[in-house]
Motif scaffolding. Structure first.
Motif, PDB file in Angstrom:
ATOM      1  N   CYS A 202     -43.419  10.344  59.387  1.00 21.23           N
ATOM      2  CA  CYS A 202     -44.332   9.579  60.240  1.00 21.23           C
ATOM      3  C   CYS A 202     -43.556   9.074  61.452  1.00 21.23           C
ATOM      4  CB  CYS A 202     -44.869   8.380  59.442  1.00 21.23           C
ATOM      5  SG  CYS A 202     -46.209   7.464  60.240  1.00 21.23           S
ATOM      6  N   PRO A 203     -44.186   8.960  62.608  1.00 27.02           N
ATOM      7  CA  PRO A 203     -43.508   8.340  63.748  1.00 27.02           C
ATOM      8  C   PRO A 203     -42.971   6.969  63.349  1.00 27.02           C
ATOM      9  CG  PRO A 203     -45.556   9.333  64.472  1.00 27.02           C
ATOM     10  CD  PRO A 203     -45.545   9.423  62.973  1.00 27.02           C
ATOM     11  N   THR A 204     -41.680   6.756  63.567  1.00 25.16           N
ATOM     12  CA  THR A 204     -41.004   5.567  63.056  1.00 25.16           C
ATOM     13  C   THR A 204     -40.250   4.848  64.160  1.00 25.16           C
ATOM     14  OG1 THR A 204     -40.752   6.532  60.843  1.00 25.16           O
ATOM     15  CG2 THR A 204     -39.257   4.725  61.422  1.00 25.16           C
ATOM     16  N   TRP A 205     -40.487   3.559  64.259  1.00 24.62           N
ATOM     17  CA  TRP A 205     -39.747   2.689  65.165  1.00 24.62           C
ATOM     18  C   TRP A 205     -38.832   1.794  64.341  1.00 24.62           C
ATOM     19  CZ3 TRP A 205     -40.210   2.224  70.578  1.00 24.62           C
ATOM     20  CH2 TRP A 205     -41.199   3.040  71.166  1.00 24.62           C
ATOM     21  N   LEU A 206     -37.647   1.560  64.815  1.00 27.53           N
ATOM     22  CA  LEU A 206     -36.777   0.568  64.217  1.00 27.53           C
ATOM     23  C   LEU A 206     -37.190  -0.806  64.732  1.00 27.53           C
ATOM     24  CD1 LEU A 206     -33.348   2.373  64.642  1.00 27.53           C
ATOM     25  CD2 LEU A 206     -34.907   2.433  62.690  1.00 27.53           C
ATOM     26  N   GLN A 207     -37.152  -1.785  63.837  1.00 23.21           N
ATOM     27  CA  GLN A 207     -37.570  -3.137  64.192  1.00 23.21           C
ATOM     28  C   GLN A 207     -36.376  -4.061  63.996  1.00 23.21           C
ATOM     29  OE1 GLN A 207     -41.590  -5.396  63.239  1.00 23.21           O
ATOM     30  NE2 GLN A 207     -40.301  -5.395  61.434  1.00 23.21           N
ATOM     31  N   ALA A 232     -25.065   7.410  65.459  1.00 27.47           N
ATOM     32  CA  ALA A 232     -24.839   8.333  64.357  1.00 27.47           C
ATOM     33  C   ALA A 232     -26.146   8.924  63.846  1.00 27.47           C
ATOM     34  CB  ALA A 232     -24.101   7.627  63.222  1.00 27.47           C
ATOM     35  N   LEU A 233     -27.196   8.111  63.826  1.00 25.21           N
ATOM     36  CA  LEU A 233     -28.512   8.630  63.426  1.00 25.21           C
ATOM     37  C   LEU A 233     -28.935   9.772  64.345  1.00 25.21           C
ATOM     38  CD1 LEU A 233     -30.519   5.330  62.735  1.00 25.21           C
ATOM     39  CD2 LEU A 233     -29.586   6.899  61.025  1.00 25.21           C
ATOM     40  N   LEU A 234     -28.843   9.537  65.643  1.00 21.27           N
ATOM     41  CA  LEU A 234     -29.262  10.549  66.621  1.00 21.27           C
ATOM     42  C   LEU A 234     -28.395  11.799  66.500  1.00 21.27           C
ATOM     43  CD1 LEU A 234     -29.911   8.336  69.782  1.00 21.27           C
ATOM     44  CD2 LEU A 234     -31.531   9.066  68.033  1.00 21.27           C
ATOM     45  N   ARG A 235     -27.121  11.606  66.325  1.00 22.17           N
ATOM     46  CA  ARG A 235     -26.201  12.738  66.202  1.00 22.17           C
ATOM     47  C   ARG A 235     -26.555  13.620  65.000  1.00 22.17           C
ATOM     48  NH1 ARG A 235     -21.649  10.042  65.417  1.00 22.17           N
ATOM     49  NH2 ARG A 235     -21.770  10.297  63.163  1.00 22.17           N
ATOM     50  N   ASP A 236     -27.064  12.978  63.936  1.00 18.08           N
ATOM     51  CA  ASP A 236     -27.365  13.709  62.713  1.00 18.08           C
ATOM     52  C   ASP A 236     -28.823  14.131  62.611  1.00 18.08           C
ATOM     53  OD1 ASP A 236     -24.730  13.361  62.046  1.00 18.08           O
ATOM     54  OD2 ASP A 236     -25.103  11.641  60.729  1.00 18.08           O
ATOM     55  N   GLY A 237     -29.560  14.011  63.702  1.00 19.13           N
ATOM     56  CA  GLY A 237     -30.929  14.495  63.725  1.00 19.13           C
ATOM     57  C   GLY A 237     -31.957  13.571  63.117  1.00 19.13           C
ATOM     58  N   ILE A 238     -31.581  12.321  62.839  1.00 18.61           N
ATOM     59  CA  ILE A 238     -32.533  11.315  62.366  1.00 18.61           C
ATOM     60  C   ILE A 238     -32.976  10.528  63.596  1.00 18.61           C
ATOM     61  CG2 ILE A 238     -32.884   9.351  60.821  1.00 18.61           C
ATOM     62  CD1 ILE A 238     -30.536  10.402  59.150  1.00 18.61           C
ATOM     63  N   THR A 239     -34.152  10.860  64.092  1.00 18.92           N
ATOM     64  CA  THR A 239     -34.536  10.413  65.437  1.00 18.92           C
ATOM     65  C   THR A 239     -35.753   9.505  65.409  1.00 18.92           C
ATOM     66  OG1 THR A 239     -33.742  12.549  66.246  1.00 18.92           O
ATOM     67  CG2 THR A 239     -34.976  11.178  67.790  1.00 18.92           C
ATOM     68  N   PRO A 240     -35.557   8.197  65.361  1.00 17.18           N
ATOM     69  CA  PRO A 240     -36.693   7.279  65.502  1.00 17.18           C
ATOM     70  C   PRO A 240     -37.295   7.391  66.899  1.00 17.18           C
ATOM     71  CG  PRO A 240     -34.698   6.154  64.725  1.00 17.18           C
ATOM     72  CD  PRO A 240     -34.273   7.497  65.212  1.00 17.18           C
ATOM     73  N   HIS A 241     -38.520   6.911  67.018  1.00 19.54           N
ATOM     74  CA  HIS A 241     -39.165   6.913  68.333  1.00 19.54           C
ATOM     75  C   HIS A 241     -38.510   5.928  69.288  1.00 19.54           C
ATOM     76  CE1 HIS A 241     -42.120   9.731  67.128  1.00 19.54           C
ATOM     77  NE2 HIS A 241     -43.066   9.343  67.954  1.00 19.54           N
ATOM     78  N   GLY A 242     -37.914   4.882  68.730  1.00 15.23           N
ATOM     79  CA  GLY A 242     -37.278   3.875  69.567  1.00 15.23           C
ATOM     80  C   GLY A 242     -37.030   2.613  68.775  1.00 15.23           C
ATOM     81  N   VAL A 243     -36.754   1.531  69.484  1.00 13.18           N
ATOM     82  CA  VAL A 243     -36.419   0.250  68.862  1.00 13.18           C
ATOM     83  C   VAL A 243     -37.377  -0.827  69.369  1.00 13.18           C
ATOM     84  CG1 VAL A 243     -34.657  -1.534  68.588  1.00 13.18           C
ATOM     85  CG2 VAL A 243     -33.986   0.880  68.631  1.00 13.18           C
ATOM     86  N   LEU A 244     -37.968  -1.548  68.442  1.00 11.38           N
ATOM     87  CA  LEU A 244     -38.734  -2.746  68.752  1.00 11.38           C
ATOM     88  C   LEU A 244     -37.765  -3.919  68.625  1.00 11.38           C
ATOM     89  CD1 LEU A 244     -41.871  -1.922  66.555  1.00 11.38           C
ATOM     90  CD2 LEU A 244     -41.562  -1.451  68.991  1.00 11.38           C
ATOM     91  N   LEU A 245     -37.269  -4.379  69.741  1.00  7.49           N
ATOM     92  CA  LEU A 245     -36.256  -5.429  69.783  1.00  7.49           C
ATOM     93  C   LEU A 245     -36.947  -6.753  70.094  1.00  7.49           C
ATOM     94  CD1 LEU A 245     -33.241  -6.278  69.788  1.00  7.49           C
ATOM     95  CD2 LEU A 245     -33.208  -5.688  72.235  1.00  7.49           C
ATOM     96  N   TYR A 246     -36.808  -7.705  69.191  1.00  6.88           N
ATOM     97  CA  TYR A 246     -37.532  -8.954  69.401  1.00  6.88           C
ATOM     98  C   TYR A 246     -36.693 -10.145  68.959  1.00  6.88           C
ATOM     99  CZ  TYR A 246     -38.724  -8.989  64.373  1.00  6.88           C
ATOM    100  OH  TYR A 246     -38.664  -8.998  62.998  1.00  6.88           O
ATOM    101  N   GLY A 247     -37.121 -11.303  69.429  1.00  7.38           N
ATOM    102  CA  GLY A 247     -36.439 -12.544  69.102  1.00  7.38           C
ATOM    103  C   GLY A 247     -37.322 -13.469  68.303  1.00  7.38           C
ATOM    104  N   LEU A 248     -36.982 -14.748  68.282  1.00  5.16           N
ATOM    105  CA  LEU A 248     -37.722 -15.736  67.497  1.00  5.16           C
ATOM    106  C   LEU A 248     -38.871 -16.285  68.338  1.00  5.16           C
ATOM    107  CD1 LEU A 248     -34.798 -17.750  65.853  1.00  5.16           C
ATOM    108  CD2 LEU A 248     -36.052 -15.799  64.908  1.00  5.16           C
ATOM    109  N   ALA A 249     -40.086 -15.873  67.990  1.00  6.12           N
ATOM    110  CA  ALA A 249     -41.256 -16.377  68.708  1.00  6.12           C
ATOM    111  C   ALA A 249     -41.915 -17.519  67.945  1.00  6.12           C
ATOM    112  CB  ALA A 249     -42.268 -15.260  68.919  1.00  6.12           C
ATOM    113  N   ARG A 250     -41.774 -17.493  66.619  1.00  9.49           N
ATOM    114  CA  ARG A 250     -42.370 -18.523  65.766  1.00  9.49           C
ATOM    115  C   ARG A 250     -41.275 -19.051  64.844  1.00  9.49           C
ATOM    116  NH1 ARG A 250     -45.100 -14.046  65.221  1.00  9.49           N
ATOM    117  NH2 ARG A 250     -44.846 -13.879  62.955  1.00  9.49           N
TER     118      ARG A 250
END
Length: 286
Positions: A202-207, A232-250
């Protein structure tokens, strides 16, 4: 709590906002609109205990048996109000009046529920009834710990067929041993295998959640280890769609809450740039 007039707020994701057991609406800053949450952990139990978690009275454990008939009725009723009723006008601030997704989130790890695979089918059926398949996302927000199970893997594949996404928690570079952020024992090889299983199905984003502890942000060693892990993930062909980078909102509802503080926006932007430099898109929510 939500405002007395019943309007939803980005800084309040109360699970009882609609007075239901399994289904709740939120205005999500990351989604940019209304997200309908599916809470398969109404007992506030999780197999992890992340220090930044906003769930009150969180405790270790798994979810209770889920009343699937009630879950379907609650989701059907809330979506009817959102899609055909006055929900958006009465409950949602202007500028956020769009239904973005239905998300397995809630008060613990959804994939711990024995009913999770059936619940995915159920949600797909309800989305089909409202003509929403392909129009709104179906999201699984997960710590990834159960992705070694064939039934969970099959459910994630079914989500992909519904236009779904996996948001896989990866707060720091996985290392063998205790994670201070997630308050759980981790095995780096297992995290990698679980992430590979998600990405393959499934399309996967890192959070990733970044914050300061006792005024100290993650040091350069921790940041470089995280970036090296992504490379290392990208080098080995494990390719997430991207990163959801977030901070403390609550605010955290855990014992560590007084020790936590938000990272400066400029610091978060600089980290986002470093992630993008290794080839992964970033969606930043400081």
């Amino acid at each position: 709590m939500n405002k007395p007039d019943g309007r939803l707020r980005v800084d309040d994701h109360a699970r009882d906002a609609a007075g239901l057991t399994y289904v709740y609406p939120v205005v999500s800053r990351r989604a940019g609109g209304v997200s309908v949450g599916i809470n398969l952990n109404p007992n506030n139990a999780c197999n992890w205990r992340c220090v930044y978690c906003q769930v009150p009275e969180l405790h270790r454990g798994g979810p209770p048996p889920i009343d699937l008939v009630q879950l379907e009725a609650e989701l059907d009723g809330l979506l009817a109000d959102i899609v055909r009723g006055d929900f958006m006008r009465e409950r949602v601030p202007e500028g956020a009046r769009r239904l973005n997704d239905v998300a397995f989130s809630g008060n613990g790890e959804s994939t711990m529920s024995a009913e999770f695979p059936v619940a995915v089918e159920l949600v797909g059926r309800v989305l089909e009834r409202f003509g929403l398949v392909g129009r709104v996302k179906l999201v699984l927000i997960t710590n990834g710990s159960q992705l070694y199970k064939p039934a969970v893997q099959a459910a994630v594949s079914a989500m992909a067929a519904l236009g779904g996404e996996v948001w896989f928690k990866l707060d720091r570079a996985p290392q063998d041993g205790f994670s201070a952020v997630n308050q759980v024992q981790l095995k780096a090889s297992s995290v990698r295998q679980h992430l590979a299983a998600a990405v393959a199905r499934c399309p996967t984003w890192l959070q990733t959640c970044m914050f300061a502890v006792d005024g100290a942000l993650p040091d350069e060693g921790a940041l470089q280890a995280y970036l090296d892990y992504l490379s290392a993930l990208l080098r080995d062909g494990i390719t997430p769609h991207g990163v959801l980078l977030y901070g403390l909102a609550r605010p955290s509802m855990q014992a560590e809450a007084p020790r936590l503080s938000a990272a400066p926006v400029e610091w978060m932007q600089a980290l986002a740039a470093r992630i993008e430099a290794i080839g992964l898109p970033v969606k930043l929510s400081p």
